[in-house]
Write an enzyme that holds these catalytic residues in place. Structure first.
Site, PDB file in Angstrom:
ATOM      1  N   PHE A 148      21.034  38.701  -1.948  1.00 20.59           N
ATOM      2  CA  PHE A 148      20.881  39.861  -2.829  1.00 20.59           C
ATOM      3  C   PHE A 148      21.285  41.156  -2.143  1.00 20.59           C
ATOM      4  CE2 PHE A 148      16.852  39.684  -0.517  1.00 20.59           C
ATOM      5  CZ  PHE A 148      16.695  41.002  -0.130  1.00 20.59           C
ATOM      6  N   LYS A 172      26.811  30.407  -6.011  1.00 21.16           N
ATOM      7  CA  LYS A 172      25.386  30.338  -6.335  1.00 21.16           C
ATOM      8  C   LYS A 172      24.787  31.686  -5.943  1.00 21.16           C
ATOM      9  CE  LYS A 172      21.585  29.847  -5.110  1.00 21.16           C
ATOM     10  NZ  LYS A 172      20.393  30.759  -5.308  1.00 21.16           N
ATOM     11  N   GLU A 175      19.008  34.394  -7.085  1.00 18.68           N
ATOM     12  CA  GLU A 175      18.301  34.437  -8.372  1.00 18.68           C
ATOM     13  C   GLU A 175      17.634  35.793  -8.596  1.00 18.68           C
ATOM     14  OE1 GLU A 175      15.566  32.292  -5.403  1.00 18.68           O
ATOM     15  OE2 GLU A 175      17.708  32.539  -5.810  1.00 18.68           O
ATOM     16  N   SER A 225      18.459  34.375   5.026  1.00 22.66           N
ATOM     17  CA  SER A 225      17.517  34.398   6.141  1.00 22.66           C
ATOM     18  C   SER A 225      17.905  33.344   7.184  1.00 22.66           C
ATOM     19  CB  SER A 225      16.095  34.119   5.637  1.00 22.66           C
ATOM     20  OG  SER A 225      15.961  32.766   5.237  1.00 22.66           O
ATOM     21  N   CYS A 280      22.120  43.466   6.972  1.00 17.73           N
ATOM     22  CA  CYS A 280      22.331  42.806   8.258  1.00 17.73           C
ATOM     23  C   CYS A 280      22.354  43.793   9.419  1.00 17.73           C
ATOM     24  CB  CYS A 280      23.644  42.025   8.231  1.00 17.73           C
ATOM     25  SG  CYS A 280      23.721  40.741   6.976  1.00 17.73           S
TER      26      CYS A 280
END
Length: 368
Positions: A148, A172, A175, A225, A280
């Site tokens: 995200f 993908k 969400e 992560s 990051c």
């Protein structure tokens, strides 16, 4: 935007199951849309469509594929403000940070467009009558599991390279923030990316696992992560699948006694305030390197910390440029508050208490 759908074989389609998650605006906690949690059958459909499209896509010349990516770059640039607004609404970045995300996305596209100039292989003579030929070939169907944190930039670490090199890609998205990539894929279709060459399968860990395990997916890229990156890496390597799994970093900033204190303090504040620390390159840890007597060390530390606290006090909450946005969701907010509470309980001195934002701004996921 309403409910988000999977995108398979050139069409928006519902997931096979009925389970959905709410996509929330981090600034106020209101529902933006619903995202489906796809099942293994949805992944199978996407992989099948991508495999069929690959048969013809890999035969298209590299220059032709690069020309389509060039058109995508122009389309994204033409819709820059719309995409930045989507990023801000679903990730909580301020508007300037969201624009910067799109600018970096465009940089990645511009770089990839040059792939035909240096990715077509080479040949050289090893010795008399012995010539070495180096060729690069497409892999097939690849998958990108996205975070995200950088909704426009990170997808472009995979999409343009995969397409120009003749692969088909399944995305993908997170969400927590699925709308931006949905819009980008709409633009991809509008500039001529054929049906089946790009797909979106929404979902959670189960969906990501299905992509890692599927024998029809030949390579996987992941950004997220470190814990999940390790799991993705092990899962793909167990089936001898190409994988690039990038986890989070604990970036350390070093301040030496001869540093320019005003400049250093500004950089430190920008390091942990930018994108609410959810990137990051966030500065997570500051280490002060002492020199000379204890009094000299303390004076340096006090001077720098006062400048940092003073600079941080100037930061205001909000999504306008120069302001600090919210965290992505309730879980992230509670985790940061827990860090502060634990530090205080263990004897740390709280120089500037960001918990006040959480108390004052009850809507959304704010911590100063």
């Amino acid at each position: 935007m309403g409910k988000v759908f999977n995108f398979i074989n050139g069409a928006s389609v519902p997931a096979s199951g009925n389970t959905t998650l709410d996509v929330l605006d981090p600034s106020n906690g209101k529902v933006l849309s619903q995202v489906p949690l796809s099942r293994e059958s949805d992944v199978n459909a996407a992989v099948s469509a991508a495999g069929s499209a690959y048969v013809n896509w890999r035969l298209v010349s590299m220059k032709r594929r690069a020309a389509i990516v060039l058109k995508l770059s122009l389309a994204i640039e033409s819709n820059l403000n719309e995409i930045a607004s989507l990023i801000s609404s679903e990730s909580g970045k301020n508007l300037q940070e969201s624009l910067n995300d799109v600018y970096k996305c465009l940089e990645m596209l511009e770089w990839a467009i040059n792939l035909p100039q240096f990715a077509d292989g080479s040949h050289y003579e090893l010795t008399t009558d012995v010539v070495c030929h180096e060729t690069r070939q497409s892999v097939g169907v690849v998958a990108a599991i996205l975070p995200f944190s950088s909704l426009a930039t990170v997808p472009m670490w995979s999409i343009p390279v995969a397409l120009i090199m003749g692969n088909c890609i399944i995305l993908k998205p997170s969400e927590k923030a699925p709308q931006t990539i949905q819009r980008i894929v709409e633009l991809m279709v509008s500039v001529g990316v054929p049906s089946g060459v790009v797909q979106i399968v929404h979902g959670d860990a189960e969906t990501a696992t299905a992509l890692c395990d599927h024998t029809g997916v030949h390579a996987v890229s992941f950004v997220g992560s470190s814990k999940v990156a390790e799991l993705v890496n092990k899962r793909c390597q167990a089936v001898n699948k190409r994988v690039l799994a990038l986890g989070g970093a604990k970036n350390h900033l070093l301040a030496l006694p001869d540093c320019d204190v005003p400049m250093t303090s500004r950089d430190v504040v920008a390091g942990f305030v930018g994108c609410a620390g959810q990137r990051c390159m966030a500065g997570s840890v500051l280490l002060l390197v002492g020199d000379g007597s204890e009094a000299t060390k303390n004076a340096f530390m006090d001077h720098l910390m006062k400048e940092i606290v003073s600079g941080t006090k100037m930061v205001n909450a909000g999504i306008k440029a120069t302001r600090m946005g919210p965290l992505i969701d309730k879980e992230a907010k509670e985790r940061v508050l827990e860090y502060i509470n634990e530090a205080e309980a263990n004897g740390a001195t709280i120089l500037l208490d960001g918990r006040s934002w959480a108390k004052e701004r009850t809507e959304g996921f704010w911590v100063g």
